[in-house]
Design an enzyme around this catalytic site. Structure first.
Site, PDB file in Angstrom:
ATOM      1  N   ASP A  54      81.101 -48.737  51.008  1.00  8.23           N
ATOM      2  CA  ASP A  54      81.295 -48.923  49.571  1.00  8.23           C
ATOM      3  C   ASP A  54      82.568 -49.752  49.441  1.00  8.23           C
ATOM      4  O   ASP A  54      83.633 -49.327  49.904  1.00  8.23           O
ATOM      5  CB  ASP A  54      81.456 -47.564  48.863  1.00  8.23           C
ATOM      6  CG  ASP A  54      81.461 -47.738  47.350  1.00  8.23           C
ATOM      7  OD1 ASP A  54      82.161 -48.654  46.854  1.00  8.23           O
ATOM      8  OD2 ASP A  54      80.768 -46.974  46.660  1.00  8.23           O
ATOM      9  N   GLY A  83      78.396 -57.284  44.117  1.00  5.00           N
ATOM     10  CA  GLY A  83      78.759 -57.467  42.713  1.00  5.00           C
ATOM     11  C   GLY A  83      77.879 -56.621  41.820  1.00  5.00           C
ATOM     12  O   GLY A  83      76.786 -56.216  42.217  1.00  5.00           O
ATOM     13  N   TYR A 146      82.360 -58.405  33.537  1.00  5.98           N
ATOM     14  CA  TYR A 146      81.733 -59.169  34.623  1.00  5.98           C
ATOM     15  C   TYR A 146      82.301 -60.582  34.684  1.00  5.98           C
ATOM     16  O   TYR A 146      82.754 -61.034  35.743  1.00  5.98           O
ATOM     17  CB  TYR A 146      80.220 -59.215  34.385  1.00  5.98           C
ATOM     18  CG  TYR A 146      79.449 -60.002  35.417  1.00  5.98           C
ATOM     19  CD1 TYR A 146      79.214 -59.484  36.682  1.00  5.98           C
ATOM     20  CD2 TYR A 146      78.927 -61.269  35.123  1.00  5.98           C
ATOM     21  CE1 TYR A 146      78.488 -60.197  37.639  1.00  5.98           C
ATOM     22  CE2 TYR A 146      78.204 -61.991  36.066  1.00  5.98           C
ATOM     23  CZ  TYR A 146      77.990 -61.446  37.325  1.00  5.98           C
ATOM     24  OH  TYR A 146      77.273 -62.159  38.261  1.00  5.98           O
TER      25      TYR A 146
END
Ligand SMILES: NC(=O)c1ccc[n+]([C@@H]2O[C@H](COP(=O)([O-])OP(=O)(O)OC[C@H]3O[C@@H](n4cnc5c(N)ncnc54)[C@H](OP(=O)(O)O)[C@@H]3O)[C@@H](O)[C@H]2O)c1
Length: 238
Positions: A54, A83, A146
């Protein structure tokens, strides 16, 4: 550490469990590279050495990159592809969502670049490619976390190229446009139609096409610090 010419080339894909990263790992493998890829329990393509990571765990990510270089005798290409996007208007954006997007898209890239530079510096060669998004230039309503995280990658690359260049290492960004992966499944049918209309090629990319671009951009001589748009022209005209 042996010189790349004396051994098989080594590529590591961060986020190789699906979508663009999966196809990128397959592409490097098909081109004769030894390939390692990260996943979070769901696995990587056949022939790719999987590392369960992770990217929010900085120590785990650093260790995986060092392990790949040790196991294969070097690291020639690192692709930071992990992402995620959270769809939410700024007035509703939670601290948790903002933090996760920044940790995965931006801070993970810092960690990976630092760890890759450490390994590539020893061999005085290497290619680092970070997967950004064309939307960091245009914006997306409801996805500021984002687009801001992806815009941050640009600042990272602009400084990293100065640290990497004298050691023979190049670092660039690839900025895909809309691509047919799980990430795009969040987009409504109306918005999909708009994306297709906004593309001069009048279609959404297949992940294999972005993987192809990543592979080719990883071997362009004399290119560093660049952001290359692979968008079918979307976002690049009027
Ligand atoms: N699809 C598009 O339209 C598009 C356009 C421009 C840019 N991009 C960029 O392309 C890259 C790949 O996206 P995609 O379209 O292939 O999306 P995807 O299919 O959703 O894949 C996302 C990848 O990121 C990994 N990831 C997410 N959170 C992670 C974490 N905490 N730790 C480790 N890995 C994590 C996922 O791993 P798991 O399987 O474990 O979740 C998966 O491998 C992303 O950086 C994205 O921003 C995509």
């Amino acid at each position: 550490m042996s010189k790349p010419t004396e051994r098989q080339q080594v590529a590591m894909i961060i986020g190789a469990s699906r979508g663009i990263g999966w196809e990128t790992a397959k592409k490097f493998r098909a081109e004769g590279f030894q390939v390692a890829g990260t996943h979070r329990g769901s696995g990587v393509p056949d022939g790719v050495r999987g590392y369960e990571v992770d990217v929010r765990d900085r120590a785990m990510l650093r260790t995986a990159i060092a392990d790949v270089a040790a196991a294969f005798g070097g690291l020639d290409v690192l692709v930071y592809n992990a992402g995620l996007a959270k769809q939410d208007l700024l007035i509703r954006l939670t601290d948790e969502d903002l933090q996760e997007v920044m940790e995965v898209n931006l801070i993970g890239a810092f960690t990976a670049v630092g760890a890759a530079l450490l390994q590539m510096g020893k061999q005085r060669s290497g290619e680092i490619l970070l997967v950004s998004s064309e939307s960091s230039k245009t914006g997306i309503p409801g996805a500021a976390s984002y687009t801001a995280s992806k815009a941050g990658l640009e600042g990272l690359v602009k400084s990293a190229m100065w640290e990497a260049g004298p050691r023979g290492i190049k670092i660039n960004l690839i900025a895909p446009g809309p691509t047919e992966t799980d990430m795009l499944a969040q987009v409504s049918e109306d918005n999909r139609a708009r994306l297709i209309e906004g593309s001069p090629l009048r279609r959404i990319a297949a992940p294999e096409e972005i993987a192809e671009a990543i592979f080719k951009l990883s071997s362009v001589p004399y290119m560093t610090g660049a952001t290359i748009a692979v968008t079918g022209g979307e976002g690049l005209g009027f």
